[in-house]
Design a protein around this motif. Structure first.
Motif, short mmCIF file in Angstrom:
data_model
loop_
_atom_site.label_atom_id
_atom_site.label_comp_id
_atom_site.label_asym_id
_atom_site.label_seq_id
_atom_site.Cartn_x
_atom_site.Cartn_y
_atom_site.Cartn_z
N ARG A 4 52.80 55.29 19.50
CA ARG A 4 52.73 56.59 20.18
C ARG A 4 51.74 57.51 19.47
N SER A 5 51.75 57.48 18.14
CA SER A 5 50.82 58.32 17.37
C SER A 5 49.38 57.93 17.65
N VAL A 6 49.11 56.63 17.73
CA VAL A 6 47.75 56.17 18.01
C VAL A 6 47.31 56.63 19.40
N GLU A 7 48.24 56.59 20.37
CA GLU A 7 47.92 57.06 21.72
C GLU A 7 47.55 58.54 21.72
N LEU A 8 48.19 59.34 20.88
CA LEU A 8 47.90 60.77 20.83
C LEU A 8 46.48 61.05 20.35
N PHE A 9 45.92 60.12 19.58
CA PHE A 9 44.62 60.34 18.98
C PHE A 9 43.59 59.32 19.45
N GLY A 10 43.50 59.16 20.74
CA GLY A 10 42.48 58.28 21.30
C GLY A 10 41.22 59.07 21.59
N GLY A 11 40.07 58.46 21.42
CA GLY A 11 38.79 59.05 21.80
C GLY A 11 38.52 60.41 21.20
N ALA A 12 38.38 61.42 22.07
CA ALA A 12 37.99 62.77 21.65
C ALA A 12 39.01 63.43 20.73
N GLU A 13 40.30 63.04 20.86
CA GLU A 13 41.33 63.65 20.02
C GLU A 13 41.14 63.33 18.54
N ARG A 14 40.49 62.18 18.24
CA ARG A 14 40.29 61.79 16.83
C ARG A 14 39.44 62.81 16.10
N ALA A 15 38.51 63.41 16.78
CA ALA A 15 37.66 64.42 16.15
C ALA A 15 38.46 65.66 15.77
N LYS A 16 39.60 65.87 16.41
CA LYS A 16 40.43 67.04 16.15
C LYS A 16 41.65 66.72 15.29
N ALA A 17 41.71 65.52 14.73
CA ALA A 17 42.89 65.09 13.97
C ALA A 17 43.16 66.01 12.78
N ALA A 18 42.11 66.41 12.07
CA ALA A 18 42.31 67.27 10.90
C ALA A 18 42.91 68.61 11.31
N ASP A 19 42.42 69.17 12.41
CA ASP A 19 42.98 70.44 12.90
C ASP A 19 44.44 70.26 13.30
N PHE A 20 44.75 69.14 13.94
CA PHE A 20 46.12 68.84 14.36
C PHE A 20 47.06 68.81 13.15
N VAL A 21 46.65 68.08 12.11
CA VAL A 21 47.47 67.97 10.90
C VAL A 21 47.64 69.34 10.24
#
Length: 194
Positions: A4-21
């Protein structure tokens, strides 16, 4: 949970992972502000283990330090983990998590008391007794079978399987003693890595 976590960060979301954390970390701090360290906190993804705010805070720090190291290694970037931060993780989350991560099948019929001394940091009494584990921070004196002395960052990285134990021993940053020092190697087999 990982899928589920990997699904949340597919494609464009990966660029925003640091902001998410960072946002989630700030939310955690805001929601828990003013709570006592021993206040109960729900962390259902770990099962039915009772957690305190101190434990969950230590877990958040460990996740940040260790998985940050994983990312930095993959990107070939430096990611120093200080002994002060590692000591916080060991003292705050390890007493709960080590007991919860015991392999009861491997621990059945085993009776060993470890004195785990983190240099400049907490001291943990890890007692394995016939399929159960009790981990107590700064326990009163007692007889131990094996004493393990380790530098804080070294212990954290060995516990999370990011540094091989032979390397920690060879560098002098982890050593065993006591009546039965050969039992030190069993601790990592009895308690699963996080």
């Amino acid at each position: 949970m990982n899928a589920r976590s990997v699904e949340l960060f597919g494609g464009a979301e990966r660029a925003k992972a640091a902001d998410f954390v960072a946002e989630r970390g700030e939310t955690f701090l805001r929601v828990t502000k003013g709570l006592a360290p021993d206040a109960p906190v729900s962390a259902s993804w770990y099962g039915d283990v009772p957690f305190t705010l101190a434990t969950v805070t230590g877990l958040m720090l460990s996740e940040t330090l260790v998985h940050g190291l994983d990312i930095a290694r993959g990107a070939r970037l430096p990611w120093p983990i200080g002994d002060d931060e590692a000591s916080l993780v060991v003292g705050q989350s390890m007493p709960t998590m080590m007991a919860a991560a015991l392999d009861p099948a491997r621990a059945r019929g085993v009776s060993i008391a470890f004195d785990l001394v983190i240099e400049g940091g907490p001291r943990l009494a890890v007692v394995i007794d016939d399929g159960t584990a009790t981990v107590t921070r700064d326990a009163p004196p007692r007889a131990y079978d094996c004493r393990i002395v380790a530098a804080p960052t070294t212990f954290l990285l060995v516990a999370f399987r990011r540094t091989p134990i032979w390397k920690a021993v060879a560098s002098g940053r982890m050593r065993a003693g006591g009546r039965k020092p050969w039992l030190a190697m069993r601790l990592g087999r009895l308690i699963a890595s996080p």
